[in-house]
Design a protein around this motif. Structure first.
Motif, PDB file in Angstrom:
ATOM      1  N   UNK A  36      -5.780  -2.431  13.393  1.00  0.00           N
ATOM      2  CA  UNK A  36      -4.650  -1.544  13.659  1.00  0.00           C
ATOM      3  C   UNK A  36      -4.872  -0.144  13.074  1.00  0.00           C
ATOM      4  N   UNK A  37      -4.108   0.825  13.587  1.00  0.00           N
ATOM      5  CA  UNK A  37      -4.051   2.161  12.987  1.00  0.00           C
ATOM      6  C   UNK A  37      -3.174   2.109  11.745  1.00  0.00           C
ATOM      7  N   UNK A  38      -3.298   3.126  10.909  1.00  0.00           N
ATOM      8  CA  UNK A  38      -2.608   3.090   9.622  1.00  0.00           C
ATOM      9  C   UNK A  38      -1.093   3.022   9.764  1.00  0.00           C
ATOM     10  N   UNK A  39      -0.528   3.604  10.827  1.00  0.00           N
ATOM     11  CA  UNK A  39       0.919   3.613  10.981  1.00  0.00           C
ATOM     12  C   UNK A  39       1.461   2.402  11.731  1.00  0.00           C
ATOM     13  N   UNK A  40       0.603   1.467  12.033  1.00  0.00           N
ATOM     14  CA  UNK A  40       1.054   0.233  12.673  1.00  0.00           C
ATOM     15  C   UNK A  40       1.836  -0.599  11.640  1.00  0.00           C
ATOM     16  N   UNK A  41       3.008  -1.127  12.007  1.00  0.00           N
ATOM     17  CA  UNK A  41       3.798  -1.926  11.068  1.00  0.00           C
ATOM     18  C   UNK A  41       3.022  -3.098  10.468  1.00  0.00           C
ATOM     19  N   UNK A  42       2.099  -3.666  11.243  1.00  0.00           N
ATOM     20  CA  UNK A  42       1.322  -4.795  10.732  1.00  0.00           C
ATOM     21  C   UNK A  42       0.440  -4.371   9.562  1.00  0.00           C
ATOM     22  N   UNK A  43      -0.133  -3.179   9.660  1.00  0.00           N
ATOM     23  CA  UNK A  43      -0.969  -2.674   8.562  1.00  0.00           C
ATOM     24  C   UNK A  43      -0.110  -2.393   7.336  1.00  0.00           C
ATOM     25  N   UNK A  44       1.035  -1.758   7.534  1.00  0.00           N
ATOM     26  CA  UNK A  44       1.923  -1.436   6.413  1.00  0.00           C
ATOM     27  C   UNK A  44       2.387  -2.698   5.703  1.00  0.00           C
ATOM     28  N   UNK A  45       2.794  -3.701   6.475  1.00  0.00           N
ATOM     29  CA  UNK A  45       3.263  -4.948   5.874  1.00  0.00           C
ATOM     30  C   UNK A  45       2.168  -5.673   5.122  1.00  0.00           C
ATOM     31  N   UNK A  46       0.964  -5.677   5.704  1.00  0.00           N
ATOM     32  CA  UNK A  46      -0.160  -6.344   5.039  1.00  0.00           C
ATOM     33  C   UNK A  46      -0.514  -5.658   3.727  1.00  0.00           C
ATOM     34  N   UNK A  47      -0.474  -4.322   3.714  1.00  0.00           N
ATOM     35  CA  UNK A  47      -0.783  -3.580   2.487  1.00  0.00           C
ATOM     36  C   UNK A  47       0.255  -3.855   1.409  1.00  0.00           C
ATOM     37  N   UNK A  48       1.530  -3.860   1.797  1.00  0.00           N
ATOM     38  CA  UNK A  48       2.595  -4.120   0.830  1.00  0.00           C
ATOM     39  C   UNK A  48       2.504  -5.534   0.265  1.00  0.00           C
ATOM     40  N   UNK A  49       2.263  -6.510   1.129  1.00  0.00           N
ATOM     41  CA  UNK A  49       2.167  -7.891   0.654  1.00  0.00           C
ATOM     42  C   UNK A  49       0.954  -8.075  -0.253  1.00  0.00           C
ATOM     43  N   UNK A  50      -0.148  -7.404   0.070  1.00  0.00           N
ATOM     44  CA  UNK A  50      -1.342  -7.507  -0.773  1.00  0.00           C
ATOM     45  C   UNK A  50      -1.065  -6.967  -2.164  1.00  0.00           C
ATOM     46  N   UNK A  51      -0.320  -5.880  -2.238  1.00  0.00           N
ATOM     47  CA  UNK A  51       0.015  -5.332  -3.554  1.00  0.00           C
ATOM     48  C   UNK A  51       0.909  -6.299  -4.327  1.00  0.00           C
ATOM     49  N   UNK A  52       1.861  -6.899  -3.653  1.00  0.00           N
ATOM     50  CA  UNK A  52       2.709  -7.898  -4.315  1.00  0.00           C
ATOM     51  C   UNK A  52       1.850  -9.028  -4.870  1.00  0.00           C
ATOM     52  N   UNK A  53       0.899  -9.503  -4.065  1.00  0.00           N
ATOM     53  CA  UNK A  53       0.005 -10.583  -4.524  1.00  0.00           C
ATOM     54  C   UNK A  53      -0.757 -10.164  -5.784  1.00  0.00           C
ATOM     55  N   UNK A  54      -1.243  -8.933  -5.793  1.00  0.00           N
ATOM     56  CA  UNK A  54      -2.003  -8.448  -6.956  1.00  0.00           C
ATOM     57  C   UNK A  54      -1.115  -8.350  -8.187  1.00  0.00           C
ATOM     58  N   UNK A  55       0.101  -7.844  -8.011  1.00  0.00           N
ATOM     59  CA  UNK A  55       1.003  -7.704  -9.160  1.00  0.00           C
ATOM     60  C   UNK A  55       1.422  -9.063  -9.710  1.00  0.00           C
ATOM     61  N   UNK A  56       1.676 -10.005  -8.829  1.00  0.00           N
ATOM     62  CA  UNK A  56       2.044 -11.343  -9.294  1.00  0.00           C
ATOM     63  C   UNK A  56       0.895 -12.023 -10.008  1.00  0.00           C
ATOM     64  N   UNK A  57      -0.320 -11.828  -9.499  1.00  0.00           N
ATOM     65  CA  UNK A  57      -1.505 -12.412 -10.142  1.00  0.00           C
ATOM     66  C   UNK A  57      -1.744 -11.787 -11.518  1.00  0.00           C
ATOM     67  N   UNK A  58      -1.453 -10.488 -11.640  1.00  0.00           N
ATOM     68  CA  UNK A  58      -1.669  -9.800 -12.917  1.00  0.00           C
ATOM     69  C   UNK A  58      -0.719 -10.314 -13.982  1.00  0.00           C
ATOM     70  N   UNK A  59       0.465 -10.778 -13.563  1.00  0.00           N
ATOM     71  CA  UNK A  59       1.450 -11.276 -14.529  1.00  0.00           C
ATOM     72  C   UNK A  59       1.242 -12.748 -14.868  1.00  0.00           C
ATOM     73  N   UNK A  60       0.497 -13.423 -14.020  1.00  0.00           N
ATOM     74  CA  UNK A  60       0.315 -14.874 -14.215  1.00  0.00           C
ATOM     75  C   UNK A  60      -0.508 -15.183 -15.468  1.00  0.00           C
TER      76      UNK A  60
END
Length: 405
Positions: A381-405
Motif C-alpha cells: 500500500x501507499x503511505x496514506x492507505x488506511x491499512x498501512x496506517x492501522x498496521x503501523x499503529x498496531x505495530x507500535x502498540x505491540x512494541x510498547x506492550x512488549x517493552x513493559x512486559x
C-alpha cells in the motif's frame, strides 16, 4: 505565595528591574532577583553575579579584569544555565522573566530553555520580532517584542514591561482545574502529504487508550519531538514522516539538524519509522529556490512553499542516512516501507510519482539496515492507505506492550 525569578544585568538597568520587582509585589508575587551583569549591581540582588559565575567554574573578579564582553556573556550564560534549573528544583521560584537586547537575550535564553516545559518563561527582547529560533529552540519561552530599547523607563517601555508582568502573573496565579486522564504518550510526525496516514493512525491509537502528540515535520517540529523524547515524556514514537532529513541533506529550509532520528533509539523508546515525504525537499517562494536546482522537478504547494522532487541519487543518500540512524537503536525499532508511494503526491497520476526514485530508497534501506537491530516490514500500500496506517499503529502498540512486559 508564588515567586517569580527576575534575571538581568542590574548594574546598568537598576531602574527597570526595580520597577518590575515593585510591580510583581503589587501583584502578590515574591521576587527573586538574579544579577547577570559583570559589575556591581545598583541594588542588592538575591542571587549575585558571583554565584552565577561560580556556577560556570569562574571567579567573577578574573572575568571582569579581562574586560571582554563576549567572554563575560558566554561565561555568565553557562553559569545561569546551570544555576537556574537548580534553583527551580529547590523550589526557589515558580516562573522566570527577563528583559534585554541581543546580549541579554542570548545570556538568559539558555537558562530558560533548561527549565521544564510548563514553567512560565517570559522574555521581553529587542529581537523578539525576528528569527527567534536561536533563543526559543524547542522550549515554551514566550518572547515579547520590547518595541523600544530595553534602556530606562519611558511611556512605551513601561507599558510593555507592565504587560509582560501581567502576562506571567496570570500564568502563575491562575491554574486550570482540569486534570486530563493520564494516558501513555505517543509522538507522531506528520506533513501535509502524510496527514491522512497519521490522522488514521492517531485515531487507532486513541481508541485504544493512548494520547498522541502530533509534530509537524517542519524542522522545529522534529527537534521538539526529539527533545520531549530525551526528557522522558514519550513512551512510543510513530515517526512516519522523516522528510526533514531530505532538507538536511539536500539543503532545504525545513531541516531538523544532524541528530534527528536519534533520541528514541538512544533512550530505548519503542519506535515505528517510515519514509513519509522523503520524495520532497522544501523551499519558500519559487524565487527563493537556489539557482543550482533550476532544472529540477517542482510542485508549488502554495505561494510560500515550493517542493522539489528528490532524485535517484539523493534517495540513495537518504536511505543510507536513515539506516545509519536506525542502526543506532538496540531494540524496539521497526522500519515500515509503503511500496505504493511515500506521500500523497508520490502515487500514480500525481506530480511526484517516482517508481525509480522510490525503488532506490527502498533498496538502499534493505541493504543498509541492520536486521539484528531493526525489524523491516514492507507493505504494497501507499503511505496514506488506511491499512498501512492501522498496521503501523498496531505495530507500535505491540512494541510498547512488549517493552513493559
Amino acid at each position: 505565595m508564588k515567586t517569580i525569578a527576575i534575571a538581568g544585568t542590574f548594574d546598568t538597568k537598576g531602574e527597570e528591574y526595580l520597577y518590575i520587582k515593585q510591580l510583581a509585589e503589587e501583584l502578590g508575587l515574591r521576587a527573586l532577583m538574579i544579577h547577570t551583569g559583570v559589575f556591581e549591581p545598583a541594588f542588592q540582588p538575591d542571587v549575585s553575579n558571583r554565584e552565577v559565575a561560580s556556577a560556570a567554574g569562574v571567579e567573577l573578579d578574573e572575568l571582569a579584569a579581562k574586560k571582554d564582553r563576549a567572554l563575560a556573556t558566554e561565561v555568565l550564560s553557562k553559569g545561569l544555565e546551570k544555576l537556574v534549573p537548580r534553583l527551580y528544583q529547590e523550589g526557589k521560584f515558580d516562573g522566570i522573566i527577563s528583559f534585554g537586547g541581543t546580549g541579554g537575550t542570548s545570556l538568559v535564553a539558555p537558562a530558560m530553555r533548561a527549565l521544564p516545559i510548563g514553567v512560565p518563561k517570559v522574555l521581553v527582547s529587542t529581537v523578539a520580532s525576528g528569527n527567534t529560533a536561536p533563543y526559543v529552540g524547542t522550549s515554551d519561552i514566550m518572547m515579547i517584542p520590547s518595541v523600544v530599547d530595553v534602556s530606562g523607563l519611558n511611556s512605551i517601555s513601561t507599558r510593555i514591561f507592565s504587560n509582560a508582568m501581567f502576562a506571567i502573573a496570570g500564568m502563575l496565579l491562575f491554574e486550570a482545574d482540569y486534570e486530563p486522564e493520564k494516558k501513555p504518550l505517543v509522538a507522531a510526525t506528520m506533513f501535509g502529504v502524510t496527514t491522512s496516514c497519521v490522522t488514521e493512525a492517531r485515531k487507532y491509537l486513541e481508541e485504544r487508550g493512548y494520547e498522541v502528540l502530533v509534530f509537524h515535520a517542519t524542522g522545529i517540529g522534529g527537534q521538539s519531538m526529539e527533545a520531549l523524547i530525551e526528557a522522558g515524556f514519550i513512551e512510543g514514537v510513530l515517526d512516519l514522516t522523516t522528510t526533514e532529513w531530505a532538507d538536511e541533506l539536500i539543503g532545504g529550509v525545513l531541516n531538523a539538524g544532524p541528530h534527528r532520528l536519534e533520541a528514541a533509539g538512544r533512550n530505548r523508546i519503542p519506535q515505528v519509522v517510515s519514509v513519509g515525504a522523503l520524495d520532497m525537499c522544501n523551499f519558500g517562494p519559487a524565487d527563493t529556490v537556489p539557482e543550482k536546482f533550476k532544472d529540477r522537478k517542482f510542485y508549488h504547494h502554495n505561494p510560500t512553499v515550493t517542493l522539489m522532487r528528490t532524485t535517484v541519487e539523493e534517495n540513495e543518500q537518504l536511505g543510507r542516512k536513515l539506516a545509519e540512524k536506525l542502526n543506532m537503536a538496540t531494540e524496539s525499532t521497526v522500519l515500515m516501507l509503503p511500496l505504493g508511494g511515500i506521500s500523497a503526491i508520490d502515487v500514480e497520476g500525481q506530480p511526484f510519482y517516482g517508481p525509480e526514485e522510490d525503488r532506490m530508497l527502498f533498496d538502499t534501506l534493505r541493504r543498509q539496515v541492520d536486521r539484528s537491530r531493526v525489524e523491516l516490514i514492507e507493505m504494497d500500500e501507499a503511505i496514506n492507505d488506511p491499512a498501512f496506517a492501522g498496521a503501523a499503529a498496531q505495530k507500535l502498540i505491540d512494541l510498547m506492550q512488549a517493552a513493559k512486559a
